[in-house]
Design an enzyme around this catalytic site. Structure first.
Site, short mmCIF file in Angstrom:
data_model
loop_
_atom_site.label_atom_id
_atom_site.label_comp_id
_atom_site.label_asym_id
_atom_site.label_seq_id
_atom_site.Cartn_x
_atom_site.Cartn_y
_atom_site.Cartn_z
N GLU A 1 -6.89 -3.41 0.95
CA GLU A 1 -6.91 -2.15 1.05
C GLU A 1 -8.28 -3.23 2.38
O GLU A 1 -8.17 -2.76 3.35
CB GLU A 1 -7.39 -1.20 0.58
CG GLU A 1 -6.40 -0.42 0.14
CD GLU A 1 -5.37 0.28 0.73
OE1 GLU A 1 -6.25 1.36 2.16
OE2 GLU A 1 -3.91 0.61 0.19
N ASP B 1 1.79 7.72 -0.22
CA ASP B 1 0.81 6.18 -1.62
C ASP B 1 -0.68 6.11 -1.72
O ASP B 1 -0.43 7.44 -0.13
CB ASP B 1 1.23 4.03 -1.58
CG ASP B 1 0.76 3.80 -2.05
OD1 ASP B 1 0.49 3.96 -3.29
OD2 ASP B 1 -0.30 2.78 -1.54
N SER B 2 -0.80 5.40 -2.11
CA SER B 2 -3.33 5.99 -1.49
C SER B 2 -3.15 5.39 -0.51
O SER B 2 -3.89 5.69 0.33
CB SER B 2 -3.62 5.46 -2.78
OG SER B 2 -2.93 4.18 -3.30
N CYS C 1 1.97 -2.14 -9.65
CA CYS C 1 0.20 -0.88 -8.22
C CYS C 1 1.37 -1.96 -7.65
O CYS C 1 1.97 -2.66 -7.46
CB CYS C 1 -0.35 -1.23 -8.53
SG CYS C 1 -1.64 -0.78 -7.00
N HIS D 1 0.78 -1.77 -4.29
CA HIS D 1 -0.03 -2.96 -3.66
C HIS D 1 -0.63 -3.79 -4.13
O HIS D 1 -0.30 -4.89 -3.23
CB HIS D 1 -1.63 -1.97 -3.97
CG HIS D 1 -2.56 -1.09 -2.89
ND1 HIS D 1 -1.88 -0.12 -3.51
CD2 HIS D 1 -3.26 -0.92 -1.68
CE1 HIS D 1 -2.60 1.22 -2.38
NE2 HIS D 1 -3.05 0.06 -1.43
N CYS E 1 3.94 4.78 -5.05
CA CYS E 1 2.87 4.05 -5.84
C CYS E 1 2.68 4.46 -7.40
O CYS E 1 3.20 5.33 -7.65
CB CYS E 1 1.53 5.35 -5.09
SG CYS E 1 0.41 5.88 -6.12
N1 DGL Z 1 -0.80 1.35 -4.71
C1 DGL Z 1 -0.71 2.04 -5.60
C2 DGL Z 1 -0.10 2.42 -7.18
O1 DGL Z 1 0.76 1.79 -6.69
C3 DGL Z 1 -2.18 3.49 -5.63
C4 DGL Z 1 -3.52 2.61 -6.42
C5 DGL Z 1 -4.25 2.98 -6.34
O2 DGL Z 1 -4.85 3.79 -5.19
O3 DGL Z 1 -5.32 2.98 -7.15
O4 DGL Z 1 -0.88 2.36 -8.11
#
Ligand code: DGL
Length: 267
Positions: A152, A10-11, A184, A186, A73
């Site tokens: 984050e 993931d990011s 997302c 997150h 992600c």
């Molecule tokens: N967790 C990620 C997603 O599901 C990345 C969010 C991001 O880096 O903008 O999109």
């Protein structure tokens, strides 16, 4: 091959929503996690950049000989995977399909909400997959670009998160959705705040956790489940290990300090 690790990327922290569920349902699996914390967020970047980052994330994980990679992600899954998915010898699984299928099963009024990063919502992929399953369903989407930074930076339960979430979610509440895909990975870390605003009657779906179940089904089908009783998880990040270690440990419910390492990915 059976005892090779599952690669997850993931990011940043969001993919841990998949790792937590993988550890719960398949405790014998080794997991290699890569959080591209040096380049987060992905969701506000252009398509070419997201594809390049995703390719580099996959290439980093491939060095650990995984038997399966999960793009945990939403942004990478919706923007980049359609261009990359078939290029590798092992399966690279995204998080969209499982969540969309589940949404079509749980909705009672046929009104499904999707929230995600700007890139994910612009791609319209969640809505396309849902409508390919059942064209009668209505999909209401909204981008929530500030959610990733709140997570984050450790602000998931703050007053600021409540205010921002109210603004993003009000249109979906007014649309009367009974199912909301947290599109997302997150966003499940903001689940408390989101649920307070949407109301208990709205079902929240976490694509990372659902992808973990899809991964288990895939490994079972391919006869590739680990034969070990107790697996090991290792975490790599492309920026400082400290904040990831702190928030990641809280989220996973166990201290991951010694298991987090700094990794270099191409820039
Ligand atoms: N967790 C990620 C997603 O599901 C990345 C969010 C991001 O880096 O903008 O999109």
């Amino acid at each position: 091959m059976k005892n090779n690790p599952i690669g997850v990327f993931d990011s940043g922290l969001g993919g841990l929503t998949a790792v937590r569920e993988l550890q719960r349902i398949m405790p014998g699996e080794d997991i290699i996690y890569f959080g591209d914390t040096g380049r987060v967020p992905y969701g506000s970047k252009g398509e070419e950049t997201i594809i390049r980052y995703t390719k580099e994330d996959i290439e980093f994980l491939l060095k650990h000989s995984p038997k399966l990679i999960i793009a945990a992600c939403g942004t990478a899954s919706s923007v980049a995977l359609p261009h990359l998915q078939d290029k590798y010898d092992i399966k690279v699984m995204g998080v969209l399909e499982g969540a969309c299928k589940r949404a079509t099963e749980v909705t009672e009024n046929g009104r499904i909400g999707v929230i995600g990063t700007a890139g994910t919502i612009k791609s319209d992929k969640y809505a396309q997959i849902i409508k390919s399953i059942d064209p009668c369903l209505q999909v209401f989407s909204n981008a929530c670009p500030m959610f990733v930074s709140l997570v984050e930076c450790g602000y998931a339960e703050s007053e600021a998160a409540k205010l921002i979430a109210t603004d993003y979610l009000t249109p979906l509440k007014e649309a009367g959705v009974d199912t909301l895909i947290l599109g997302c990975t997150h966003y499940p870390l903001l689940e408390g705040v989101i649920s307070d605003i949407m109301g208990k009657e709205v079902t929240l779906l976490s694509p990372g956790a659902i992808a973990a179940k899809c991964a288990m089904e895939y490994l079972e089908k391919e006869n590739m489940l680990s034969s070990k009783e107790c697996g090991n998880s290792e975490f790599y990040v492309s920026d400082s290990v400290e904040s990831f270690t702190q928030l990641g440990s809280i989220f996973l419910g166990n201290p991951i300090g010694s298991k987090v390492q700094k990794a270099e990915v191409a820039e």
